[in-house]
Write a protein that holds these residues in place. Structure first.
Motif, PDB file in Angstrom:
ATOM      1  N   ALA A  13       2.479  42.305 -21.579  1.00 43.57           N
ATOM      2  CA  ALA A  13       1.542  42.546 -22.649  1.00 43.57           C
ATOM      3  C   ALA A  13       2.077  43.570 -23.844  1.00 43.57           C
ATOM      4  CB  ALA A  13       0.147  42.534 -22.068  1.00 43.57           C
ATOM      5  N   ARG A  14       1.885  44.143 -23.150  1.00 41.13           N
ATOM      6  CA  ARG A  14       1.742  45.432 -24.528  1.00 41.13           C
ATOM      7  C   ARG A  14       2.983  45.942 -24.994  1.00 41.13           C
ATOM      8  NH1 ARG A  14      -0.422  50.989 -23.331  1.00 41.13           N
ATOM      9  NH2 ARG A  14      -0.722  49.844 -21.613  1.00 41.13           N
ATOM     10  N   GLU A  15       4.185  45.104 -24.242  1.00 40.78           N
ATOM     11  CA  GLU A  15       5.404  45.051 -24.877  1.00 40.78           C
ATOM     12  C   GLU A  15       5.546  43.720 -25.500  1.00 40.78           C
ATOM     13  OE1 GLU A  15       8.622  45.267 -22.143  1.00 40.78           O
ATOM     14  OE2 GLU A  15       7.976  47.033 -21.578  1.00 40.78           O
ATOM     15  N   LYS A  16       4.478  42.741 -25.814  1.00 44.84           N
ATOM     16  CA  LYS A  16       4.862  41.333 -26.533  1.00 44.84           C
ATOM     17  C   LYS A  16       3.997  42.072 -27.649  1.00 44.84           C
ATOM     18  CE  LYS A  16       3.842  37.562 -25.124  1.00 44.84           C
ATOM     19  NZ  LYS A  16       3.311  35.869 -24.072  1.00 44.84           N
ATOM     20  N   LEU A  17       2.812  42.335 -27.571  1.00 49.00           N
ATOM     21  CA  LEU A  17       1.988  42.617 -28.497  1.00 49.00           C
ATOM     22  C   LEU A  17       2.821  43.416 -29.797  1.00 49.00           C
ATOM     23  CD1 LEU A  17      -1.218  42.080 -27.166  1.00 49.00           C
ATOM     24  CD2 LEU A  17      -0.725  40.824 -29.016  1.00 49.00           C
ATOM     25  N   MET A  46      -5.529  34.270 -27.379  1.00 45.71           N
ATOM     26  CA  MET A  46      -5.579  35.792 -26.529  1.00 45.71           C
ATOM     27  C   MET A  46      -5.976  36.614 -25.550  1.00 45.71           C
ATOM     28  SD  MET A  46      -4.685  36.853 -30.598  1.00 45.71           S
ATOM     29  CE  MET A  46      -4.490  36.521 -32.259  1.00 45.71           C
ATOM     30  N   LYS A  47      -6.937  36.288 -25.875  1.00 46.01           N
ATOM     31  CA  LYS A  47      -7.490  37.159 -24.757  1.00 46.01           C
ATOM     32  C   LYS A  47      -7.469  36.615 -23.532  1.00 46.01           C
ATOM     33  CE  LYS A  47     -12.240  38.495 -26.987  1.00 46.01           C
ATOM     34  NZ  LYS A  47     -13.406  38.219 -27.603  1.00 46.01           N
ATOM     35  N   GLU A  48      -7.321  35.483 -23.007  1.00 46.52           N
ATOM     36  CA  GLU A  48      -6.942  34.841 -22.482  1.00 46.52           C
ATOM     37  C   GLU A  48      -5.519  35.033 -21.030  1.00 46.52           C
ATOM     38  OE1 GLU A  48      -7.268  32.107 -18.722  1.00 46.52           O
ATOM     39  OE2 GLU A  48      -8.469  32.526 -20.161  1.00 46.52           O
ATOM     40  N   GLU A  49      -4.502  35.088 -22.406  1.00 48.38           N
ATOM     41  CA  GLU A  49      -3.247  35.424 -22.571  1.00 48.38           C
ATOM     42  C   GLU A  49      -3.327  37.020 -22.062  1.00 48.38           C
ATOM     43  OE1 GLU A  49       1.071  35.250 -24.407  1.00 48.38           O
ATOM     44  OE2 GLU A  49       0.091  35.573 -25.550  1.00 48.38           O
ATOM     45  N   ILE A  50      -4.051  37.734 -22.187  1.00 42.76           N
ATOM     46  CA  ILE A  50      -4.100  39.029 -21.985  1.00 42.76           C
ATOM     47  C   ILE A  50      -4.903  39.376 -20.821  1.00 42.76           C
ATOM     48  CG2 ILE A  50      -5.068  41.063 -22.228  1.00 42.76           C
ATOM     49  CD1 ILE A  50      -4.964  40.547 -25.111  1.00 42.76           C
ATOM     50  N   ASN A  51      -5.859  38.299 -20.827  1.00 41.52           N
ATOM     51  CA  ASN A  51      -6.239  39.003 -18.909  1.00 41.52           C
ATOM     52  C   ASN A  51      -5.332  38.772 -17.806  1.00 41.52           C
ATOM     53  OD1 ASN A  51      -9.195  39.572 -20.533  1.00 41.52           O
ATOM     54  ND2 ASN A  51      -9.652  37.824 -20.244  1.00 41.52           N
ATOM     55  N   LEU A  52      -5.284  36.772 -18.459  1.00 39.47           N
ATOM     56  CA  LEU A  52      -4.059  36.724 -16.973  1.00 39.47           C
ATOM     57  C   LEU A  52      -2.785  37.868 -17.247  1.00 39.47           C
ATOM     58  CD1 LEU A  52      -3.606  32.874 -18.376  1.00 39.47           C
ATOM     59  CD2 LEU A  52      -4.523  33.667 -15.742  1.00 39.47           C
ATOM     60  N   LEU A  53      -2.681  38.405 -18.008  1.00 42.35           N
ATOM     61  CA  LEU A  53      -0.955  39.464 -17.854  1.00 42.35           C
ATOM     62  C   LEU A  53      -1.445  40.129 -17.173  1.00 42.35           C
ATOM     63  CD1 LEU A  53       0.288  39.041 -21.337  1.00 42.35           C
ATOM     64  CD2 LEU A  53       1.878  38.642 -19.196  1.00 42.35           C
ATOM     65  N   SER A  71      -9.121  22.518 -21.100  1.00 43.46           N
ATOM     66  CA  SER A  71      -9.172  21.836 -19.500  1.00 43.46           C
ATOM     67  C   SER A  71      -7.970  21.831 -18.938  1.00 43.46           C
ATOM     68  CB  SER A  71      -9.150  20.431 -19.652  1.00 43.46           C
ATOM     69  OG  SER A  71     -10.455  20.078 -21.019  1.00 43.46           O
ATOM     70  N   LEU A  72      -6.989  21.579 -19.301  1.00 45.75           N
ATOM     71  CA  LEU A  72      -6.041  22.281 -17.926  1.00 45.75           C
ATOM     72  C   LEU A  72      -5.393  23.745 -18.301  1.00 45.75           C
ATOM     73  CD1 LEU A  72      -3.131  20.192 -19.878  1.00 45.75           C
ATOM     74  CD2 LEU A  72      -3.937  19.615 -17.176  1.00 45.75           C
ATOM     75  N   LEU A  73      -6.135  24.912 -18.757  1.00 43.35           N
ATOM     76  CA  LEU A  73      -6.066  26.022 -18.524  1.00 43.35           C
ATOM     77  C   LEU A  73      -7.493  26.821 -17.469  1.00 43.35           C
ATOM     78  CD1 LEU A  73      -6.154  27.745 -21.736  1.00 43.35           C
ATOM     79  CD2 LEU A  73      -4.272  28.554 -19.625  1.00 43.35           C
ATOM     80  N   GLU A 126      -5.898  27.637  -9.079  1.00 42.52           N
ATOM     81  CA  GLU A 126      -5.514  29.196  -9.279  1.00 42.52           C
ATOM     82  C   GLU A 126      -3.611  29.613  -9.007  1.00 42.52           C
ATOM     83  OE1 GLU A 126      -6.972  30.215  -4.744  1.00 42.52           O
ATOM     84  OE2 GLU A 126      -9.316  29.943  -5.677  1.00 42.52           O
ATOM     85  N   ASP A 127      -3.594  28.732  -9.662  1.00 38.04           N
ATOM     86  CA  ASP A 127      -1.984  28.749 -10.309  1.00 38.04           C
ATOM     87  C   ASP A 127      -2.523  29.666 -11.629  1.00 38.04           C
ATOM     88  OD1 ASP A 127       1.082  29.313 -10.572  1.00 38.04           O
ATOM     89  OD2 ASP A 127       0.888  26.618 -10.114  1.00 38.04           O
ATOM     90  N   LEU A 128      -1.707  31.550 -11.667  1.00 38.34           N
ATOM     91  CA  LEU A 128      -1.977  31.775 -12.713  1.00 38.34           C
ATOM     92  C   LEU A 128      -0.979  31.820 -13.756  1.00 38.34           C
ATOM     93  CD1 LEU A 128      -4.183  34.740 -10.986  1.00 38.34           C
ATOM     94  CD2 LEU A 128      -5.068  32.659 -12.524  1.00 38.34           C
ATOM     95  N   ASP A 129       0.297  31.730 -13.118  1.00 43.65           N
ATOM     96  CA  ASP A 129       2.105  31.929 -13.324  1.00 43.65           C
ATOM     97  C   ASP A 129       2.089  30.135 -14.311  1.00 43.65           C
ATOM     98  OD1 ASP A 129       2.790  34.311 -12.893  1.00 43.65           O
ATOM     99  OD2 ASP A 129       3.118  32.869 -10.169  1.00 43.65           O
ATOM    100  N   LYS A 130       1.803  28.959 -14.106  1.00 47.12           N
ATOM    101  CA  LYS A 130       0.872  28.127 -14.647  1.00 47.12           C
ATOM    102  C   LYS A 130      -0.011  27.882 -15.275  1.00 47.12           C
ATOM    103  CE  LYS A 130       2.733  24.265 -15.625  1.00 47.12           C
ATOM    104  NZ  LYS A 130       3.297  23.483 -16.065  1.00 47.12           N
ATOM    105  N   ALA A 131      -0.959  28.517 -14.972  1.00 50.57           N
ATOM    106  CA  ALA A 131      -1.951  28.881 -16.559  1.00 50.57           C
ATOM    107  C   ALA A 131      -1.287  29.879 -17.731  1.00 50.57           C
ATOM    108  CB  ALA A 131      -3.023  30.011 -15.773  1.00 50.57           C
TER     109      ALA A 131
END
Length: 248
Positions: free
Chosen positions: A102-106, A86-93, A53-55, A63-68
């Motif tokens: 994102a690639r380096e983290k993975l 996982m998908k949400e994090e990748i899409n945000l990045l 819900s918070l996301l 519309e605060d993508l950094d906070k998301a």
């Protein structure tokens, strides 16, 4: 009324949770967020629904993508194997133009856990999203090698091949008659190669989740394109029995 329960018992998570839900339903997103952040930060109630819900609030309302992104990172610490996170994090990045991060983290995570199929799946998903399909194919295959029953990896890999076949078929369908007579068969044969590559992964996906209509309908189309009439008819009947849309 839910807010009153918070006054009576300020440590009870139920009041905050239902106050947040009621506020969300009423479009009072700031009030909903206040309740949810209290649950996370003060009452240590870190349920998946709260993060979801918070996301939504931070990404779509504020519309605060950094906070998301900060939130999804926290949520993934709590739920490291959740594919939607996982998908949400990748899409945000990707949206924040942080694809390399994102690639380096993975890749770093894979070095630490080389036998974790979820990490390979996430990296493959990233490659797929940014159009690096060859790398996506190889990385999905690695996830499947580690876990042959990985539904999402099998189906996503099948979709890459299937969509490539569809793309090539469009070329044939857009030909005029004279051009088709000269080149059409060769183009269709090229498309069929990709449907053939998709087929084992579609069949495996169907084996893993036999009631998934999307898989069944995609599989039926692949059978039809490959002139596997008996299999296509059988799949069509299964789809009809489940209330899906029967192909003509």
């Amino acid at each position: 009324a839910f807010n009153k329960t918070k006054v009576v018992n300020p440590k009870d998570t139920t009041g905050y949770m239902y106050a947040g839900v009621a506020a969300m339903q009423g479009g009072l997103y700031e009030e909903a967020a206040d309740n949810y952040y209290t649950l996370l930060n003060e009452l240590d109630y870190k349920a998946m629904d709260i993060y979801t819900s918070l996301l939504w609030i931070e990404r779509n309302h504020n519309e605060d993508l950094d906070k998301a992104l900060e939130l999804v990172g926290e949520a993934r610490e709590k739920y490291p194997d959740n594919l939607d996170l996982m998908k949400e994090e990748i899409n945000l990045l990707i949206t924040l133009e942080k694809t390399d991060e994102a690639r380096e983290k993975l890749e770093h995570a894979i070095q630490s856990e080389p036998d974790n199929p979820s990490l390979y799946y996430s990296l493959a998903y990233l490659y797929d999203e940014v159009g690096e399909s060859d790398k996506a194919v190889e990385t999905y295959k690695k996830a499947i090698e580690l876990n042959p029953e990985y539904f999402e990896a099998n189906f996503n890999l099948a979709v890459i091949f299937f969509n490539k076949g569809v793309e090539i078929l469009k070329e044939a369908n857009n030909m005029d008659l004279e051009t088709y007579q000269k080149k059409g068969k060769a183009v269709v044969a090229e498309a069929d190669k990709f449907f053939e590559r998709a087929l084992p992964y579609l069949e495996k996906s169907h084996e893993i989740q036999p009631e998934d209509l999307t898989v069944m309908e995609t599989l039926e189309t692949a059978y039809e394109e490959l002139k596997m009439e008996e299999q296509a008819q059988e799949m069509s009947q299964k789809i009809e029995q489940m209330g899906g849309i029967q192909s003509n």
